[in-house]
Design a protein around this motif. Sequence first.
Motif, PDB file in Angstrom:
ATOM      1  N   THR A  85       0.903  -1.122   0.114  1.00  0.00           N
ATOM      2  CA  THR A  85       0.033  -0.096  -0.100  1.00  0.00           C
ATOM      3  C   THR A  85       0.923   1.209  -0.028  1.00  0.00           C
ATOM      4  OG1 THR A  85      -1.764  -1.215   1.185  1.00  0.00           O
ATOM      5  CG2 THR A  85      -1.805   1.154   1.209  1.00  0.00           C
ATOM      6  N   VAL A  86       0.618   2.066  -1.136  1.00  0.00           N
ATOM      7  CA  VAL A  86       1.622   3.301  -0.947  1.00  0.00           C
ATOM      8  C   VAL A  86       0.725   4.451  -0.266  1.00  0.00           C
ATOM      9  CG1 VAL A  86       2.714   4.914  -2.633  1.00  0.00           C
ATOM     10  CG2 VAL A  86       2.499   2.527  -3.265  1.00  0.00           C
ATOM     11  N   GLY A  87       1.210   4.942   0.730  1.00  0.00           N
ATOM     12  CA  GLY A  87       0.708   6.327   1.306  1.00  0.00           C
ATOM     13  C   GLY A  87       0.603   7.446   0.315  1.00  0.00           C
ATOM     14  N   VAL A  88      -0.457   7.952   0.783  1.00  0.00           N
ATOM     15  CA  VAL A  88      -0.649   9.195  -0.213  1.00  0.00           C
ATOM     16  C   VAL A  88      -0.568  10.474   0.962  1.00  0.00           C
ATOM     17  CG1 VAL A  88      -2.126  10.543  -1.585  1.00  0.00           C
ATOM     18  CG2 VAL A  88      -1.932   8.078  -1.909  1.00  0.00           C
ATOM     19  N   ARG A  89       0.562  11.278   0.607  1.00  0.00           N
ATOM     20  CA  ARG A  89       0.480  12.474   1.463  1.00  0.00           C
ATOM     21  C   ARG A  89      -0.732  13.689   1.127  1.00  0.00           C
ATOM     22  NH1 ARG A  89       5.237  16.729   1.538  1.00  0.00           N
ATOM     23  NH2 ARG A  89       4.604  18.213   3.255  1.00  0.00           N
ATOM     24  N   ARG A  90      -1.595  13.951   2.073  1.00  0.00           N
ATOM     25  CA  ARG A  90      -2.646  14.768   1.796  1.00  0.00           C
ATOM     26  C   ARG A  90      -2.187  16.164   1.916  1.00  0.00           C
ATOM     27  NH1 ARG A  90      -7.383  13.392   5.854  1.00  0.00           N
ATOM     28  NH2 ARG A  90      -8.152  15.051   4.426  1.00  0.00           N
ATOM     29  N   GLN A  91      -2.731  16.962   0.962  1.00  0.00           N
ATOM     30  CA  GLN A  91      -2.509  18.272   1.224  1.00  0.00           C
ATOM     31  C   GLN A  91      -3.007  19.059   2.287  1.00  0.00           C
ATOM     32  OE1 GLN A  91      -2.815  20.385  -2.887  1.00  0.00           O
ATOM     33  NE2 GLN A  91      -0.988  19.256  -3.637  1.00  0.00           N
ATOM     34  N   PRO A  92      -2.432  20.158   2.748  1.00  0.00           N
ATOM     35  CA  PRO A  92      -3.241  20.775   3.857  1.00  0.00           C
ATOM     36  C   PRO A  92      -4.487  21.498   3.230  1.00  0.00           C
ATOM     37  CG  PRO A  92      -0.877  21.405   3.835  1.00  0.00           C
ATOM     38  CD  PRO A  92      -1.141  20.508   2.623  1.00  0.00           C
ATOM     39  N   ARG A  93      -5.441  21.697   3.957  1.00  0.00           N
ATOM     40  CA  ARG A  93      -6.527  22.699   3.448  1.00  0.00           C
ATOM     41  C   ARG A  93      -6.268  23.840   3.310  1.00  0.00           C
ATOM     42  NH1 ARG A  93     -11.457  19.569   6.964  1.00  0.00           N
ATOM     43  NH2 ARG A  93     -11.204  17.302   6.101  1.00  0.00           N
ATOM     44  N   GLN A  94      -7.046  24.643   2.647  1.00  0.00           N
ATOM     45  CA  GLN A  94      -6.930  26.128   2.403  1.00  0.00           C
ATOM     46  C   GLN A  94      -6.988  26.959   3.530  1.00  0.00           C
ATOM     47  OE1 GLN A  94      -6.891  28.024  -1.099  1.00  0.00           O
ATOM     48  NE2 GLN A  94      -5.957  26.058  -1.179  1.00  0.00           N
ATOM     49  N   LEU A  95      -8.035  26.538   4.722  1.00  0.00           N
ATOM     50  CA  LEU A  95      -8.062  27.337   5.692  1.00  0.00           C
ATOM     51  C   LEU A  95      -6.522  27.104   6.353  1.00  0.00           C
ATOM     52  CD1 LEU A  95      -9.461  29.235   7.641  1.00  0.00           C
ATOM     53  CD2 LEU A  95     -10.566  27.112   8.682  1.00  0.00           C
ATOM     54  N   SER A  96      -6.244  25.828   6.608  1.00  0.00           N
ATOM     55  CA  SER A  96      -4.870  25.584   7.625  1.00  0.00           C
ATOM     56  C   SER A  96      -3.737  26.429   6.886  1.00  0.00           C
ATOM     57  CB  SER A  96      -4.715  24.248   7.828  1.00  0.00           C
ATOM     58  OG  SER A  96      -4.542  23.549   6.738  1.00  0.00           O
ATOM     59  N   SER A  97      -3.867  26.309   5.575  1.00  0.00           N
ATOM     60  CA  SER A  97      -2.466  27.126   4.794  1.00  0.00           C
ATOM     61  C   SER A  97      -2.698  28.521   4.987  1.00  0.00           C
ATOM     62  CB  SER A  97      -2.809  26.682   3.461  1.00  0.00           C
ATOM     63  OG  SER A  97      -2.472  25.312   3.237  1.00  0.00           O
ATOM     64  N   LEU A  98      -3.954  28.841   5.056  1.00  0.00           N
ATOM     65  CA  LEU A  98      -4.187  30.415   5.207  1.00  0.00           C
ATOM     66  C   LEU A  98      -3.419  30.892   6.585  1.00  0.00           C
ATOM     67  CD1 LEU A  98      -5.333  33.073   4.212  1.00  0.00           C
ATOM     68  CD2 LEU A  98      -7.301  32.542   4.979  1.00  0.00           C
ATOM     69  N   LEU A  99      -3.923  30.023   7.526  1.00  0.00           N
ATOM     70  CA  LEU A  99      -3.714  30.482   8.830  1.00  0.00           C
ATOM     71  C   LEU A  99      -2.179  30.428   9.014  1.00  0.00           C
ATOM     72  CD1 LEU A  99      -6.208  28.423  10.978  1.00  0.00           C
ATOM     73  CD2 LEU A  99      -6.249  30.996  10.665  1.00  0.00           C
ATOM     74  N   ARG A 100      -1.475  29.542   8.287  1.00  0.00           N
ATOM     75  CA  ARG A 100       0.048  29.538   8.339  1.00  0.00           C
ATOM     76  C   ARG A 100       0.668  30.834   7.804  1.00  0.00           C
ATOM     77  NH1 ARG A 100       2.550  25.321   5.938  1.00  0.00           N
ATOM     78  NH2 ARG A 100       0.785  24.555   5.001  1.00  0.00           N
ATOM     79  N   ALA A 101      -0.021  31.120   6.591  1.00  0.00           N
ATOM     80  CA  ALA A 101       0.523  32.181   5.795  1.00  0.00           C
ATOM     81  C   ALA A 101       0.279  33.500   6.250  1.00  0.00           C
ATOM     82  CB  ALA A 101      -0.095  32.240   4.374  1.00  0.00           C
ATOM     83  N   VAL A 102      -0.589  33.725   7.353  1.00  0.00           N
ATOM     84  CA  VAL A 102      -0.625  35.076   7.886  1.00  0.00           C
ATOM     85  C   VAL A 102       0.231  35.470   9.147  1.00  0.00           C
ATOM     86  CG1 VAL A 102      -3.149  35.147   7.362  1.00  0.00           C
ATOM     87  CG2 VAL A 102      -2.519  34.198   9.553  1.00  0.00           C
ATOM     88  N   HIS A 103       1.056  34.605   9.126  1.00  0.00           N
ATOM     89  CA  HIS A 103       2.425  34.696  10.156  1.00  0.00           C
ATOM     90  C   HIS A 103       1.592  34.726  11.810  1.00  0.00           C
ATOM     91  CE1 HIS A 103       5.463  36.196   7.179  1.00  0.00           C
ATOM     92  NE2 HIS A 103       4.968  35.150   6.527  1.00  0.00           N
ATOM     93  N   PRO A 104       0.873  33.845  12.054  1.00  0.00           N
ATOM     94  CA  PRO A 104       0.090  34.255  13.242  1.00  0.00           C
ATOM     95  C   PRO A 104       0.784  34.402  14.644  1.00  0.00           C
ATOM     96  CG  PRO A 104      -0.019  31.693  12.514  1.00  0.00           C
ATOM     97  CD  PRO A 104       0.655  32.570  11.515  1.00  0.00           C
ATOM     98  N   ARG A 105       2.041  33.802  14.854  1.00  0.00           N
ATOM     99  CA  ARG A 105       2.515  33.957  15.952  1.00  0.00           C
ATOM    100  C   ARG A 105       3.036  35.601  16.087  1.00  0.00           C
ATOM    101  NH1 ARG A 105       6.913  29.193  15.984  1.00  0.00           N
ATOM    102  NH2 ARG A 105       7.028  29.770  13.970  1.00  0.00           N
ATOM    103  N   GLN A 106       3.409  35.866  14.860  1.00  0.00           N
ATOM    104  CA  GLN A 106       3.938  37.538  14.961  1.00  0.00           C
ATOM    105  C   GLN A 106       2.942  38.361  15.356  1.00  0.00           C
ATOM    106  OE1 GLN A 106       6.689  38.627  11.958  1.00  0.00           O
ATOM    107  NE2 GLN A 106       5.441  40.536  11.407  1.00  0.00           N
TER     108      GLN A 106
END
Length: 241
Positions: free
Chosen positions: A3-24
């Motif tokens: 069985t070959v594992g398939v890497r799931r891409q992050p969802r749009q919302l989680s990607s957006l939350l990472r792109a806004v530089h949340p910690r800063q």
Amino acid sequence: MTTVGVRRQPRQLSSLLRAVHPRQALALAAGVALLVVLMGRPPREVGVSAAAVLVTQMVAGLIDDVIDARRDRASEAANKPVADGFLPTGNATFAILLLLLLAVPLSLQNGLEAGLFVLATIPVAFVHDMWLQRTVLSFVGWATTFALLAYFVTWGGWANETEGSAPLPGFVAWSAALGVCVHFLTALPDLVVDNRAGTRHLPLRIALRTGAPALLVITLVATVAVTVGFAYSALTVGIAS
């Protein structure tokens, strides 16, 4: 049969939350909220001040990732949803416009003067990302942003009920110096990636001469000293005139 594992891409919302530089964004919002508390402002003003800074910083974070997408992709920078293709540029740009629609009323709810100061951090972020961040002047955008936030804190109030005043020059100077220290702190983890991308900002130029470990020590000592000076000035001399 395997069985070959398939890497799931992050969802749009989680990607957006990472792109806004949340910690800063959260750190700056919390810092501004603390300063507003020290000024004796009521809870509603503390909340709207923090919200305005949070949203404007989220806009700045997205602008950074959109502008740097090609460079981040070439240098294989980690945790960059736009560069990785998890968050399409068009979606990120649309999110910037939506956040701007939220940032304007939140900022102006602090009063016209204060609102303009915090909204000014957005074009400063754009200029920084477009032209300054890859040069020896990379500290200018950070220093300017923190200085503008100093004005935002002291001029802030509650819409037409605002009773703000100009900040003391010392408070503005300490704020700008703290912004420079934060610039160095945030740049240190990415020195290798930035060097590979050909980004010759001030921290990297110094690190190439002193070595990264020495720059880390210098940055930590400077940050502690500036933070102590900032706190002492704010608690003894004061923030606003």
